[in-house]
Design a protein around this motif. Structure first.
Motif, PDB file in Angstrom:
ATOM      1  N   GLU A  32       0.895  -1.155   0.000  1.00 26.06           N
ATOM      2  CA  GLU A  32       0.000   0.000   0.000  1.00 26.06           C
ATOM      3  C   GLU A  32       0.929   1.198   0.000  1.00 26.06           C
ATOM      4  N   SER A  33       0.709   2.141  -0.938  1.00 26.86           N
ATOM      5  CA  SER A  33       1.751   3.151  -1.170  1.00 26.86           C
ATOM      6  C   SER A  33       1.325   4.607  -0.926  1.00 26.86           C
ATOM      7  N   HIS A  34       0.044   4.847  -0.652  1.00 26.44           N
ATOM      8  CA  HIS A  34      -0.393   6.247  -0.607  1.00 26.44           C
ATOM      9  C   HIS A  34      -0.556   6.763   0.833  1.00 26.44           C
TER      10      HIS A  34
ATOM     11  N   SER B 136      12.087   0.003  -0.990  1.00 27.51           N
ATOM     12  CA  SER B 136      11.524   0.842   0.067  1.00 27.51           C
ATOM     13  C   SER B 136      11.628   2.334  -0.291  1.00 27.51           C
ATOM     14  N   THR B 137      11.326   3.136   0.702  1.00 26.20           N
ATOM     15  CA  THR B 137      11.115   4.563   0.476  1.00 26.20           C
ATOM     16  C   THR B 137      12.034   5.428   1.342  1.00 26.20           C
ATOM     17  N   ASP B 138      12.275   6.645   0.893  1.00 24.18           N
ATOM     18  CA  ASP B 138      13.042   7.594   1.716  1.00 24.18           C
ATOM     19  C   ASP B 138      12.234   8.071   2.924  1.00 24.18           C
ATOM     20  N   GLU B 139      10.915   7.822   2.908  1.00 24.92           N
ATOM     21  CA  GLU B 139      10.070   8.336   3.999  1.00 24.92           C
ATOM     22  C   GLU B 139      10.386   7.676   5.342  1.00 24.92           C
ATOM     23  N   VAL B 140      11.090   6.542   5.321  1.00 21.66           N
ATOM     24  CA  VAL B 140      11.444   5.876   6.590  1.00 21.66           C
ATOM     25  C   VAL B 140      12.359   6.765   7.431  1.00 21.66           C
TER      26      VAL B 140
ATOM     27  N   PRO C 189       1.672   6.562   9.149  1.00 18.27           N
ATOM     28  CA  PRO C 189       1.448   5.111   9.206  1.00 18.27           C
ATOM     29  C   PRO C 189       2.075   4.404   7.997  1.00 18.27           C
ATOM     30  N   TYR C 190       2.047   5.036   6.827  1.00 19.79           N
ATOM     31  CA  TYR C 190       2.694   4.431   5.649  1.00 19.79           C
ATOM     32  C   TYR C 190       4.181   4.228   5.908  1.00 19.79           C
ATOM     33  N   SER C 191       4.861   5.307   6.307  1.00 17.80           N
ATOM     34  CA  SER C 191       6.320   5.176   6.448  1.00 17.80           C
ATOM     35  C   SER C 191       6.679   4.286   7.631  1.00 17.80           C
TER      36      SER C 191
ATOM     37  N   SER D 210      13.327   8.109  -3.483  1.00 20.20           N
ATOM     38  CA  SER D 210      12.526   9.334  -3.347  1.00 20.20           C
ATOM     39  C   SER D 210      11.286   9.263  -4.237  1.00 20.20           C
ATOM     40  N   ASN D 211      10.554  10.379  -4.356  1.00 17.75           N
ATOM     41  CA  ASN D 211       9.289  10.418  -5.124  1.00 17.75           C
ATOM     42  C   ASN D 211       9.497  10.131  -6.599  1.00 17.75           C
ATOM     43  N   ASN D 212       8.756   9.171  -7.109  1.00 19.13           N
ATOM     44  CA  ASN D 212       8.813   8.832  -8.537  1.00 19.13           C
ATOM     45  C   ASN D 212       7.709   9.551  -9.303  1.00 19.13           C
TER      46      ASN D 212
ATOM     47  N   LYS E  47      -1.887  10.386  -6.878  1.00 20.16           N
ATOM     48  CA  LYS E  47      -0.592  10.971  -6.540  1.00 20.16           C
ATOM     49  C   LYS E  47      -0.462  12.351  -7.195  1.00 20.16           C
ATOM     50  N   LEU E  48       0.375  13.211  -6.598  1.00 19.19           N
ATOM     51  CA  LEU E  48       0.355  14.639  -6.953  1.00 19.19           C
ATOM     52  C   LEU E  48       0.460  14.928  -8.455  1.00 19.19           C
ATOM     53  N   ILE E  49       1.466  14.392  -9.131  1.00 20.36           N
ATOM     54  CA  ILE E  49       1.704  14.819 -10.519  1.00 20.36           C
ATOM     55  C   ILE E  49       0.571  14.412 -11.463  1.00 20.36           C
TER      56      ILE E  49
ATOM     57  N   ILE F 272      -7.164  22.368  -8.142  1.00 18.43           N
ATOM     58  CA  ILE F 272      -5.927  21.632  -7.825  1.00 18.43           C
ATOM     59  C   ILE F 272      -5.668  21.803  -6.333  1.00 18.43           C
ATOM     60  N   PRO F 273      -5.850  20.741  -5.540  1.00 20.30           N
ATOM     61  CA  PRO F 273      -5.698  20.887  -4.090  1.00 20.30           C
ATOM     62  C   PRO F 273      -4.223  20.936  -3.677  1.00 20.30           C
ATOM     63  N   VAL F 274      -3.822  22.042  -3.054  1.00 20.55           N
ATOM     64  CA  VAL F 274      -2.448  22.167  -2.556  1.00 20.55           C
ATOM     65  C   VAL F 274      -2.520  22.092  -1.038  1.00 20.55           C
TER      66      VAL F 274
ATOM     67  N   ASP G 100      -3.924  21.095   5.465  1.00 23.94           N
ATOM     68  CA  ASP G 100      -2.677  20.340   5.296  1.00 23.94           C
ATOM     69  C   ASP G 100      -2.872  18.865   5.657  1.00 23.94           C
ATOM     70  N   ARG G 101      -2.042  18.027   5.078  1.00 23.85           N
ATOM     71  CA  ARG G 101      -1.999  16.599   5.442  1.00 23.85           C
ATOM     72  C   ARG G 101      -1.535  16.504   6.903  1.00 23.85           C
ATOM     73  N   ALA G 102      -2.159  15.645   7.693  1.00 21.83           N
ATOM     74  CA  ALA G 102      -1.736  15.466   9.096  1.00 21.83           C
ATOM     75  C   ALA G 102      -0.300  14.955   9.119  1.00 21.83           C
ATOM     76  N   GLY G 103       0.527  15.585   9.966  1.00 23.08           N
ATOM     77  CA  GLY G 103       1.921  15.137  10.105  1.00 23.08           C
ATOM     78  C   GLY G 103       2.735  15.259   8.828  1.00 23.08           C
ATOM     79  N   HIS G 104       2.378  16.195   7.975  1.00 23.17           N
ATOM     80  CA  HIS G 104       2.987  16.344   6.641  1.00 23.17           C
ATOM     81  C   HIS G 104       4.498  16.571   6.747  1.00 23.17           C
ATOM     82  N   ASP G 105       5.290  15.621   6.267  1.00 23.57           N
ATOM     83  CA  ASP G 105       6.750  15.763   6.302  1.00 23.57           C
ATOM     84  C   ASP G 105       7.174  16.963   5.456  1.00 23.57           C
TER      85      ASP G 105
HETATM   86  O1  DAU Z   1       9.142   9.790  -1.027  1.00 21.41           O
HETATM   87  C1  DAU Z   1       8.708   8.587  -1.575  1.00 21.41           C
HETATM   88  C2  DAU Z   1       7.204   8.478  -1.441  1.00 21.41           C
HETATM   89  O2  DAU Z   1       6.639   9.372  -2.390  1.00 21.41           O
HETATM   90  C3  DAU Z   1       6.691   7.056  -1.685  1.00 21.41           C
HETATM   91  O3  DAU Z   1       7.212   6.197  -0.702  1.00 21.41           O
HETATM   92  C4  DAU Z   1       5.152   7.027  -1.654  1.00 21.41           C
HETATM   93  O4  DAU Z   1       4.690   5.729  -1.966  1.00 21.41           O
HETATM   94  C5  DAU Z   1       4.637   8.012  -2.694  1.00 21.41           C
HETATM   95  O5  DAU Z   1       3.232   8.057  -2.641  1.00 21.41           O
HETATM   96  C6  DAU Z   1       5.224   9.401  -2.443  1.00 21.41           C
HETATM   97  O6  DAU Z   1       4.701   9.966  -1.227  1.00 21.41           O
HETATM   98  P1  DAU Z   1       4.223  11.494  -1.118  1.00 21.41           P
HETATM   99  O7  DAU Z   1       3.260  11.616  -0.010  1.00 21.41           O
HETATM  100  O8  DAU Z   1       5.402  12.403  -1.109  1.00 21.41           O
HETATM  101  O9  DAU Z   1       3.484  11.656  -2.556  1.00 21.41           O
HETATM  102  P2  DAU Z   1       2.136  12.395  -2.992  1.00 21.41           P
HETATM  103  O10 DAU Z   1       2.088  12.363  -4.477  1.00 21.41           O
HETATM  104  O11 DAU Z   1       0.956  11.868  -2.250  1.00 21.41           O
HETATM  105  O12 DAU Z   1       2.371  13.881  -2.515  1.00 21.41           O
HETATM  106  C7  DAU Z   1       3.489  14.652  -2.954  1.00 21.41           C
HETATM  107  C8  DAU Z   1       3.463  15.971  -2.225  1.00 21.41           C
HETATM  108  O13 DAU Z   1       2.331  16.726  -2.690  1.00 21.41           O
HETATM  109  C9  DAU Z   1       3.272  15.842  -0.732  1.00 21.41           C
HETATM  110  O14 DAU Z   1       4.017  16.868  -0.079  1.00 21.41           O
HETATM  111  C10 DAU Z   1       1.790  16.075  -0.516  1.00 21.41           C
HETATM  112  C11 DAU Z   1       1.424  17.045  -1.622  1.00 21.41           C
HETATM  113  N1  DAU Z   1       0.076  16.922  -2.162  1.00 21.41           N
HETATM  114  C12 DAU Z   1      -0.352  15.685  -2.561  1.00 21.41           C
HETATM  115  C13 DAU Z   1      -1.608  15.517  -3.106  1.00 21.41           C
HETATM  116  C14 DAU Z   1      -2.099  14.144  -3.519  1.00 21.41           C
HETATM  117  C15 DAU Z   1      -0.724  18.042  -2.340  1.00 21.41           C
HETATM  118  O15 DAU Z   1      -0.321  19.172  -2.000  1.00 21.41           O
HETATM  119  N2  DAU Z   1      -1.972  17.887  -2.888  1.00 21.41           N
HETATM  120  C16 DAU Z   1      -2.453  16.662  -3.261  1.00 21.41           C
HETATM  121  O16 DAU Z   1      -3.621  16.569  -3.732  1.00 21.41           O
END
Ligand code: DAU
Ligand code: NAD
Length: 365
Positions: free
Chosen positions: A85-87, A130-134, A170-172, A199-201, A210-212, A225-227, A301-306
């Motif tokens: 599970e990756s999200h 694995s992931t850099d999030e660890v 919980p993911y990391s 890191s992020n792919n 996922k964001l992109i 576009i949710p930021v 913001d995401r809870a506990g957002h790194d």
């Molecule tokens: O660093 C590696 C990790 O990258 C992987 O281990 C995970 O499996 C992968 O999902 C990814 O995790 P992130 O949480 O960094 O990816 P995500 O695409 O969910 O979010 C990227 C950044 O964008 C993060 O700071 C949260 C932010 N975000 C994300 C979404 C989905 C937003 O601002 N808005 C959004 O709608």
């Protein structure tokens, strides 16, 4: 090694790894083991599904007896373990599923490898992705960092292989735990294992949660576009084919018991990256420049957002001669073009069609 088990091959990164291995090593038999959760999509592998050295097995990595049988039936010698599970956002809502798949699923694969290989480890390898999030979160304490186009570094520190584990979601936490089990099997049973933390792919076939891909899809449909927060969080972006190439190198030349970090040397603040995607996508769609910036919508913001991830991948670069692509903007544009050209792939996901078609084809045996 000839019989290779790749787990999670119907997912984003897994499909690129399966494609690379199937095409590059016709002498290998590649077994793609995947449960086909919401994130598994066999359309990702349409171009190679007829190849004689490709085999799909629908199974759950948590089902130990089934996994052991698969090891025995196919005389598995090498494992590239990507199923997870990756999200992060999903892990915040449902941590149990993450603990089950990522921790117990990994344990089940390790135990099956140990029981099947019975100490005969010559020519065997268990490779855990694995992931850099660890490593937790870094400070963004370099406000002068970053070029005009947004690329970092945005701080002084980087994650290296010696960085202490400090997972914060919980993911990391589940991925960190799986990494510890992998190391424990190396230390306790001498099972030959290797781990990479990436890191992020980004790239084709990424699930549009996922964001992109989410930003591209929302621009296309003129949706908000949710930021998260202020968009100040920093991620280090790597093109998925660079990751697959690194996995190939580590699988064939990495040293058992070792960990290698993989990163793009390419840090972006989320808001800068989103604006860059808007710039390119508007141009490709023939929109007035910057038109879609009006879609940006700052949300809770995401809870506990790194705050920041940044990888030092010099060990992999120096020891195994791997390099990330140098032109990020070219890879980003290639990715955006792929999503715009593959509208049907995206529509099948948003409509749920992708699940119906393949679930019927591969009913659980
Ligand atoms: O660093 C590696 C990790 O990258 C992987 O281990 C995970 O499996 C992968 O999902 C990814 O995790 P992130 O949480 O960094 O990816 P995500 O695409 O969910 O979010 C990227 C950044 O964008 C993060 O700071 C949260 C932010 N975000 C994300 C979404 C989905 C937003 O601002 N808005 C959004 O709608
Ligand atoms: P993804 O969510 O796109 O794909 C995961 C795949 O695993 C899916 O095909 C899914 O069906 C399968 N799966 C899930 N649970 C399963 C189970 N119980 N049994 C069998 N199969 C199951 O993930 P991704 O983004 O491709 O990530 C792949 C791996 O790489 C993960 O281990 C992830 O932690 C790691 N990783 C991802 C990134 C990234 O940026 N996406 C970065 C670093 C590391």
């Amino acid at each position: 090694m000839k019989n290779i088990l790749i787990t999670g091959g119907a997912g984003f990164i897994g499909s690129h790894v399966v494609r690379l291995f199937v095409n590059k090593y016709p002498e290998y038999q590649i077994y793609n083991l995947d449960k086909l959760t919401y994130a598994g999509n066999l359309e990702n592998l349409k171009d190679i599904e007829q190849k004689p050295n490709y085999h799909f097995i629908k199974a759950d990595i948590c089902d130990f007896e089934r996994v052991l049988q698969i090891f025995r039936d196919h005389k598995i010698e090498g494992v590239v373990h990507l199923a997870a599970e990756s999200h992060v956002d999903r892990s915040i809502k449902d941590p149990f599923t993450f603990a089950k798949t990522n921790i117990l699923g990994t344990l089940s694969l390790l135990q099956a490898a140990k029981e099947c290989w019975k100490g005969n480890y010559e020519g065997k390898l268990f490779y855990h992705i694995s992931t850099d999030e660890v490593y937790g979160a870094l400070e963004a304490d370099n406000p002068q960092g970053g070029s005009q186009s947004g690329g970092g570094p945005w701080g002084r520190d980087f994650f290296c292989e010696q960085t202490k584990y400090a997972p914060r979601s919980p993911y990391s936490a589940s991925k960190a735990s799986s990494d510890h089990f992998v190391r424990a099997f190396f230390d306790t049973y001498t099972l030959p294992t290797v781990i990479t933390n990436c890191s992020n792919n980004f790239g084709p076939y990424q699930f549009p949660e996922k964001l992109i891909p989410l930003v591209i899809n929302n621009i296309k449909h003129a949706k908000p576009i949710p930021v998260y927060g202020k968009g100040e969080n920093v991620r280090d972006w790597l093109f998925v084919e660079d990751h697959a190439r690194a996995i190939d190198i580590v699988f064939h030349s990495g040293q058992a018991g070792e960990t290698y970090n993989i990163g793009g040397n390419n840090e972006w603040k989320n808001i800068d990256l989103i604006k860059q995607i808007i710039k390119i996508t508007d141009r490709l769609l023939g929109n007035e420049s910057g038109k879609s910036e009006s879609l940006i919508c700052f949300v809770t913001d995401r809870a506990g957002h790194d705050l920041r991830y940044a990888i030092d991948s010099s060990k992999l670069q120096d020891n195994l001669a791997w390099q990330p692509s140098s032109d990020f903007n070219a890879k980003l544009e290639e990715t955006i073009r792929w999503y715009l050209d593959n509208e049907q792939w995206l529509n099948n996901i948003t409509s749920g069609e992708y699940e119906k078609y393949y679930k019927q084809m591969y009913e659980e045996r």
